[in-house]
Design a protein around this motif. Structure first.
Motif, PDB file in Angstrom:
ATOM      1  N   GLN A 234       4.254  50.303 -35.023  1.00  0.00           N
ATOM      2  CA  GLN A 234       5.747  50.395 -33.887  1.00  0.00           C
ATOM      3  C   GLN A 234       5.110  49.548 -32.457  1.00  0.00           C
ATOM      4  O   GLN A 234       5.706  48.877 -31.860  1.00  0.00           O
ATOM      5  N   MET A 235       4.284  50.301 -32.136  1.00  0.00           N
ATOM      6  CA  MET A 235       3.736  49.987 -30.568  1.00  0.00           C
ATOM      7  C   MET A 235       2.995  48.773 -30.346  1.00  0.00           C
ATOM      8  O   MET A 235       3.051  48.087 -29.386  1.00  0.00           O
ATOM      9  N   LEU A 236       2.103  48.229 -31.601  1.00  0.00           N
ATOM     10  CA  LEU A 236       1.541  47.113 -31.220  1.00  0.00           C
ATOM     11  C   LEU A 236       1.994  45.923 -31.884  1.00  0.00           C
ATOM     12  O   LEU A 236       1.937  44.840 -31.092  1.00  0.00           O
ATOM     13  N   TYR A 237       3.037  45.946 -32.868  1.00  0.00           N
ATOM     14  CA  TYR A 237       3.438  44.828 -33.628  1.00  0.00           C
ATOM     15  C   TYR A 237       5.050  44.843 -33.031  1.00  0.00           C
ATOM     16  O   TYR A 237       5.474  43.531 -33.471  1.00  0.00           O
ATOM     17  N   GLY A 238       5.417  45.830 -32.847  1.00  0.00           N
ATOM     18  CA  GLY A 238       6.972  45.920 -32.466  1.00  0.00           C
ATOM     19  C   GLY A 238       7.477  44.827 -31.559  1.00  0.00           C
ATOM     20  O   GLY A 238       8.556  44.300 -32.040  1.00  0.00           O
ATOM     21  N   PRO A 239       6.557  44.539 -30.317  1.00  0.00           N
ATOM     22  CA  PRO A 239       7.397  43.381 -29.467  1.00  0.00           C
ATOM     23  C   PRO A 239       7.341  41.978 -30.177  1.00  0.00           C
ATOM     24  O   PRO A 239       8.154  41.338 -29.550  1.00  0.00           O
ATOM     25  N   PHE A 240       6.892  41.827 -31.286  1.00  0.00           N
ATOM     26  CA  PHE A 240       6.573  40.549 -31.872  1.00  0.00           C
ATOM     27  C   PHE A 240       7.435  40.246 -33.233  1.00  0.00           C
ATOM     28  O   PHE A 240       7.603  39.221 -33.708  1.00  0.00           O
TER      29      PHE A 240
ATOM     30  N   ARG B  84      11.897  44.322 -32.299  1.00  0.00           N
ATOM     31  CA  ARG B  84      11.628  43.921 -30.733  1.00  0.00           C
ATOM     32  C   ARG B  84      12.637  44.730 -30.048  1.00  0.00           C
ATOM     33  O   ARG B  84      12.170  45.052 -28.932  1.00  0.00           O
ATOM     34  N   LYS B  85      13.759  44.952 -30.230  1.00  0.00           N
ATOM     35  CA  LYS B  85      14.941  45.602 -29.468  1.00  0.00           C
ATOM     36  C   LYS B  85      14.687  47.055 -29.379  1.00  0.00           C
ATOM     37  O   LYS B  85      15.103  47.643 -28.446  1.00  0.00           O
ATOM     38  N   THR B  86      13.869  47.722 -30.328  1.00  0.00           N
ATOM     39  CA  THR B  86      14.045  49.230 -30.299  1.00  0.00           C
ATOM     40  C   THR B  86      12.512  49.888 -30.517  1.00  0.00           C
ATOM     41  O   THR B  86      12.523  51.140 -30.468  1.00  0.00           O
ATOM     42  N   TYR B  87      11.653  48.975 -30.299  1.00  0.00           N
ATOM     43  CA  TYR B  87      10.290  49.623 -30.624  1.00  0.00           C
ATOM     44  C   TYR B  87       9.713  50.497 -29.508  1.00  0.00           C
ATOM     45  O   TYR B  87       8.863  51.276 -29.801  1.00  0.00           O
ATOM     46  N   ARG B  88      10.370  50.441 -28.345  1.00  0.00           N
ATOM     47  CA  ARG B  88       9.731  51.403 -27.209  1.00  0.00           C
ATOM     48  C   ARG B  88      10.066  52.746 -27.504  1.00  0.00           C
ATOM     49  O   ARG B  88       9.119  53.697 -26.857  1.00  0.00           O
TER      50      ARG B  88
ATOM     51  N   PRO C  27       9.618  56.282 -28.964  1.00  0.00           N
ATOM     52  CA  PRO C  27       8.618  56.997 -30.008  1.00  0.00           C
ATOM     53  C   PRO C  27       9.167  57.261 -31.277  1.00  0.00           C
ATOM     54  O   PRO C  27       8.688  56.868 -32.411  1.00  0.00           O
ATOM     55  N   HIS C  28      10.140  57.909 -31.607  1.00  0.00           N
ATOM     56  CA  HIS C  28      11.071  58.147 -32.767  1.00  0.00           C
ATOM     57  C   HIS C  28      12.381  57.271 -32.998  1.00  0.00           C
ATOM     58  O   HIS C  28      13.132  57.973 -33.677  1.00  0.00           O
ATOM     59  N   GLY C  29      12.448  56.354 -32.549  1.00  0.00           N
ATOM     60  CA  GLY C  29      13.587  55.573 -32.463  1.00  0.00           C
ATOM     61  C   GLY C  29      13.953  54.724 -33.772  1.00  0.00           C
ATOM     62  O   GLY C  29      13.183  54.820 -34.867  1.00  0.00           O
ATOM     63  N   ASP C  30      14.679  53.634 -33.674  1.00  0.00           N
ATOM     64  CA  ASP C  30      15.004  52.816 -35.046  1.00  0.00           C
ATOM     65  C   ASP C  30      13.892  52.048 -35.561  1.00  0.00           C
ATOM     66  O   ASP C  30      13.652  51.790 -36.459  1.00  0.00           O
ATOM     67  N   ALA C  31      13.114  51.632 -34.760  1.00  0.00           N
ATOM     68  CA  ALA C  31      11.958  50.763 -34.916  1.00  0.00           C
ATOM     69  C   ALA C  31      10.864  51.594 -35.956  1.00  0.00           C
ATOM     70  O   ALA C  31      10.492  51.357 -36.854  1.00  0.00           O
ATOM     71  N   PHE C  32      10.722  52.819 -35.308  1.00  0.00           N
ATOM     72  CA  PHE C  32       9.920  53.747 -35.822  1.00  0.00           C
ATOM     73  C   PHE C  32      10.197  54.015 -37.364  1.00  0.00           C
ATOM     74  O   PHE C  32       9.512  54.095 -38.203  1.00  0.00           O
ATOM     75  N   LYS C  33      11.475  54.534 -37.425  1.00  0.00           N
ATOM     76  CA  LYS C  33      12.136  55.089 -38.570  1.00  0.00           C
ATOM     77  C   LYS C  33      12.205  53.906 -39.556  1.00  0.00           C
ATOM     78  O   LYS C  33      11.879  54.041 -40.664  1.00  0.00           O
ATOM     79  N   THR C  34      12.276  52.734 -39.283  1.00  0.00           N
ATOM     80  CA  THR C  34      12.442  51.369 -40.016  1.00  0.00           C
ATOM     81  C   THR C  34      10.929  51.201 -40.806  1.00  0.00           C
ATOM     82  O   THR C  34      10.889  51.298 -41.933  1.00  0.00           O
ATOM     83  N   ILE C  35      10.016  51.418 -40.087  1.00  0.00           N
ATOM     84  CA  ILE C  35       8.527  51.216 -40.391  1.00  0.00           C
ATOM     85  C   ILE C  35       8.137  52.499 -41.361  1.00  0.00           C
ATOM     86  O   ILE C  35       7.778  52.339 -42.578  1.00  0.00           O
ATOM     87  N   TYR C  36       8.482  53.665 -40.837  1.00  0.00           N
ATOM     88  CA  TYR C  36       8.139  54.930 -41.501  1.00  0.00           C
ATOM     89  C   TYR C  36       8.850  54.977 -42.862  1.00  0.00           C
ATOM     90  O   TYR C  36       8.202  55.543 -43.753  1.00  0.00           O
ATOM     91  N   ARG C  37      10.345  54.608 -42.912  1.00  0.00           N
ATOM     92  CA  ARG C  37      10.968  54.693 -44.077  1.00  0.00           C
ATOM     93  C   ARG C  37      10.200  53.919 -45.279  1.00  0.00           C
ATOM     94  O   ARG C  37      10.059  54.241 -46.388  1.00  0.00           O
TER      95      ARG C  37
END
Length: 173
Positions: free
Chosen positions: A128-134, A139-143, A145-155
């Motif tokens: 999430q933190m290293l590749y989320g911005p790219f 991109r829009k939700t990676y910041r 910590p336990h938001g949508d980007a994290f949940k998508t990857i973790y899922r």
């Protein structure tokens, strides 16, 4: 391929190797084409994340200090205390503890599976933190910590690497 790692003074070599093995499994999974994870080369150019690049950019630390485990853009730090004590559950954050895919795991006698779940959680933060911005869909939700980007990857990591083995050994909360 090797991964940079540091074993704490009171962590056994076998415990450390197991954590590194699980981290590699997570990276191998998330680097598949279907997830479309991108890495930045030089802004604004991006390219698909490869397993070799992912290994180079992750450092795994293990410890036994009764501290929190965490994942960041540079590394993951795993405290093996719960693994060594053979606890029978993995408790997730309240906001998603009851989620059928990424929620807490209860009544599980397999401490290795619970350790794998912990590593998966922290690797998801790393991705999430290293590749989320790219990555387009992160991109829009990676910041958060336990938001949508994290949940998508973790899922995705839980769905493929952990959950297929839960049903036989425990219940998901």
């Amino acid at each position: 391929m090797t991964i940079k790692s540091k074993r704490g003074p009171n962590v056994t070599p076998d415990e450390h190797k197991l954590v590194v093995k699980f981290a590699k499994q997570c990276l191998k999974e998330i680097c598949k084409k279907q997830y479309e994870v991108q890495m930045g080369v030089k802004y604004p150019r991006v390219r698909p994340l490869t397993y070799a690049d992912a290994l180079k950019r992750l450092r795994v630390e293990t410890k036994y200090r009764n501290q929190h485990s965490y994942g960041s853009a540079r590394h993951i730090s795993i405290d093996v205390r719960h693994f060594r004590e053979s606890l029978a559950s993995f408790n997730e954050y309240k906001s998603f503890a009851n989620d059928p895919v990424i929620g807490s795991i209860i009544n599980c006698a397999d401490s290795e599976l619970l350790l794998k779940c912990l590593v998966t959680h922290e690797v998801a933060h790393h991705i999430q933190m290293l590749y989320g911005p790219f990555t387009r869909y992160l991109r829009k939700t990676y910041r958060k910590p336990h938001g949508d980007a994290f949940k998508t990857i973790y899922r995705e990591l839980r769905r493929t690497l952990v959950n297929p083995y839960i049903n036989n050994k425990s219940e998901a909360a």
